[in-house]
Write a protein that holds these residues in place. Structure first.
Motif, short mmCIF file in Angstrom:
data_model
loop_
_atom_site.label_atom_id
_atom_site.label_comp_id
_atom_site.label_asym_id
_atom_site.label_seq_id
_atom_site.Cartn_x
_atom_site.Cartn_y
_atom_site.Cartn_z
N ALA A 1 -75.98 -60.59 -5.66
CA ALA A 1 -77.02 -61.61 -5.58
C ALA A 1 -78.07 -61.24 -4.53
CB ALA A 1 -76.40 -62.97 -5.25
N ASN A 2 -77.63 -60.71 -3.39
CA ASN A 2 -78.56 -60.31 -2.34
C ASN A 2 -79.42 -59.13 -2.77
OD1 ASN A 2 -77.69 -62.29 -0.56
ND2 ASN A 2 -76.13 -60.98 0.35
N GLU B 1 -69.99 -50.69 -8.94
CA GLU B 1 -68.56 -50.61 -8.67
C GLU B 1 -68.28 -50.94 -7.21
OE1 GLU B 1 -64.86 -47.41 -9.14
OE2 GLU B 1 -66.89 -46.90 -9.80
N GLY B 2 -67.36 -51.84 -6.97
CA GLY B 2 -67.02 -52.24 -5.62
C GLY B 2 -67.95 -53.28 -5.02
N GLU B 3 -68.90 -53.76 -5.79
CA GLU B 3 -69.86 -54.75 -5.30
C GLU B 3 -69.42 -56.15 -5.72
OE1 GLU B 3 -74.70 -54.78 -5.13
OE2 GLU B 3 -73.80 -54.67 -7.14
N PHE C 1 -73.98 -64.78 -10.71
CA PHE C 1 -73.79 -63.33 -10.55
C PHE C 1 -72.31 -62.94 -10.69
CE2 PHE C 1 -77.62 -64.55 -8.34
CZ PHE C 1 -78.54 -63.59 -8.76
N GLU C 2 -71.46 -63.93 -10.91
CA GLU C 2 -70.05 -63.64 -11.17
C GLU C 2 -69.79 -63.39 -12.65
OE1 GLU C 2 -67.95 -66.24 -7.59
OE2 GLU C 2 -68.38 -67.21 -9.50
#
Length: 457
Positions: A406-407, A398-400, A342-343
């Protein structure tokens, strides 16, 4: 000179002739009714009819068991409950401490420790030991009825003579007919995959190689799916993963791969293996783009992330298939997703898979069964029945950060598949609890004691 021929020779020739005829009929049935439909991507509906027949037999067996148990005044099933302990509705740690101290108005203004606080942690610890949320996710899923498999409930077949005869007939069908047929199909599918992907890999034209590789993979995966008598229902195909993205799914069994690849091709990600698995990996990578890591490279997060990023950046390559849990869970829940996939800056395509346990337990308990013995258990089950939901594509907001993303994806998969969404790491089945979880509980309790004051004072 015919008087020199012995009767045993005639008998041997007849047996050999019958064996050759049976083998010829067997291969003809495989070719006409299974392999050819798999190549063409069509179905005669035989598996659906087989499934409906099984359901009627299971319903009759269940009603028969209930009737016999009622006449003998016996308990047929275990008491139905969510767990060993009847838990009340969850409340916060502060509320629990207030109740133990007998001060519903609130905690005292002056921070202090009371001996009664210990009972909260003692009770919570005992509950976790007796009925924790992690351990039971790595055992077979409980069934409400019996599916005529001793691996589901060993004692059910002794309830009546009719059930015992029906169970014995089922054993003959599963091991005498279905298992040889399925093993033959699996061998055919794997051999075709090895040979055809190797041949396609020698083609100089890139576009032709990619096109034929996709067709070969689909054909071989469909044959392997038929070797499990898999009946799969795909939902929302308009959301199928596209190139330049990553497909993530919950993980129950190694056959999740062929369940998804039966409906579309993916680029696989995994560690380099030896033996038969290594041969398959080397053959597959000759004709299509897969990402295999050496054992020494797996722990290098930067190298893994770079290879994944380079792959999704090339829009001509197939979407990557990843199972972020990193281990198999027993078809009842979804556990923590590793944040690595997820990165990557790309679109994520969530997929939910849910198996029907009435026809066979799809969960692979790797600490109990090896891969070969597990596959033999699956091939000796009645069938593999599952539903696959393609969820709408998701992107990081944005900001996540990667963990929050992932959650969010995990929660969507759990909601669609009717699975329990758990925060725990699936690696806990082989490792100790991380210190971070302990420190989190200590921090919560210190906040209760300090109240509105700063914890650093």
């Amino acid at each position: 000179m015919s008087w020199f021929t012995f009767p045993a020779d005639n008998l041997l020739c007849r047996c050999l002739g019958i064996s050759i005829t049976c083998l010829h009929v067997w291969l003809t049935i495989l070719l006409v009714f299974i392999i050819t439909p798999a190549v063409l991507g069509v179905s005669f509906g035989i598996r659906r009819l087989y499934l409906r027949t099984l359901l009627k037999i299971f319903e009759w067996a269940t009603s028969r068991m209930e009737k016999e148990a009622k006449e003998k005044n016996q308990q047929l099933y275990k008491p139905c409950s969510n767990g060993i302990i009847a838990k009340e509705q969850a409340s916060s740690l502060q509320q629990e401490i207030q109740e133990l101290r007998g001060s519903p108005s609130g905690l005292p203004s002056v921070p202090e420790f009371e001996l009664a606080d210990i009972f909260y942690f003692c009770r919570t610890g005992v509950e976790s030991i007796l009925d924790d949320e992690v351990t039971k996710r790595f055992s077979a899923q409980e069934l409400e009825g019996w599916n005529l498999l001793t691996r589901s409930n060993y004692n059910f077949r002794h309830i009546s003579v009719r059930l015992t005869v029906l169970w014995g007939l089922g054993v003959l069908i599963r091991y005498g007919v279905l298992l040889p047929l399925r093993v033959t199909l699996a061998v055919v599918g794997i051999c075709l995959l090895l040979v055809l992907t190797t041949l396609v890999g020698f083609l100089p034209n890139k576009e032709l190689r990619f096109y034929l590789s996709e067709k070969v993979h689909l054909m071989c995966y469909r044959i392997c799916v038929k070797s499990l008598t898999a009946i799969i229902t795909y939902h929302n195909r308009e959301n199928k993963p596209k190139t330049g993205g990553i497909c993530v799914s919950n993980h129950t069994t190694p056959i999740d791969v062929i369940i998804l690849a039966n409906d579309g091709c993916y680029s696989m990600v995994g560690q380099v293996h030896g033996g038969l698995m290594g041969m398959i990996q080397r053959a597959m990578v000759k004709s299509s783009h897969h990402i295999w890591f050496e054992r020494s490279e797996v722990k290098d997060r930067h190298l893994v992330a770079k290879r994944l990023s380079d792959h999704v950046a090339d829009k001509t390559k197939q979407p990557i298939l990843i199972f972020p849990e990193g281990t198999c869970i027993n078809n009842t829940s979804v556990m923590m997703f590793k944040k690595g996939s997820f990165e990557i800056a790309c679109t994520v395509y969530p997929v939910a898979i849910k198996y029907d346990p009435r026809f066979g337990d799809a969960f692979w308990n790797s600490s109990k069964f090896g891969l070969v013995s597990y596959l033999l258990r699956m091939m000796s089950s009645w069938a593999v029945v599952c539903s696959v939901w393609y969820l709408p594509p998701m992107n990081r907001e944005e900001g996540e950060d990667a963990v929050q993303f992932a959650n969010r994806v995990k929660a969507a998969i759990a909601a669609q598949g009717g699975l329990v969404d758990l925060i725990w790491d699936g690696g806990l089945k082989r490792a100790k609890v991380k210190d971070a979880f302990k420190e989190e509980q200590q921090k919560l309790y210190s906040e209760v004691l300090v109240g509105g004051q700063e914890t650093g004072d």
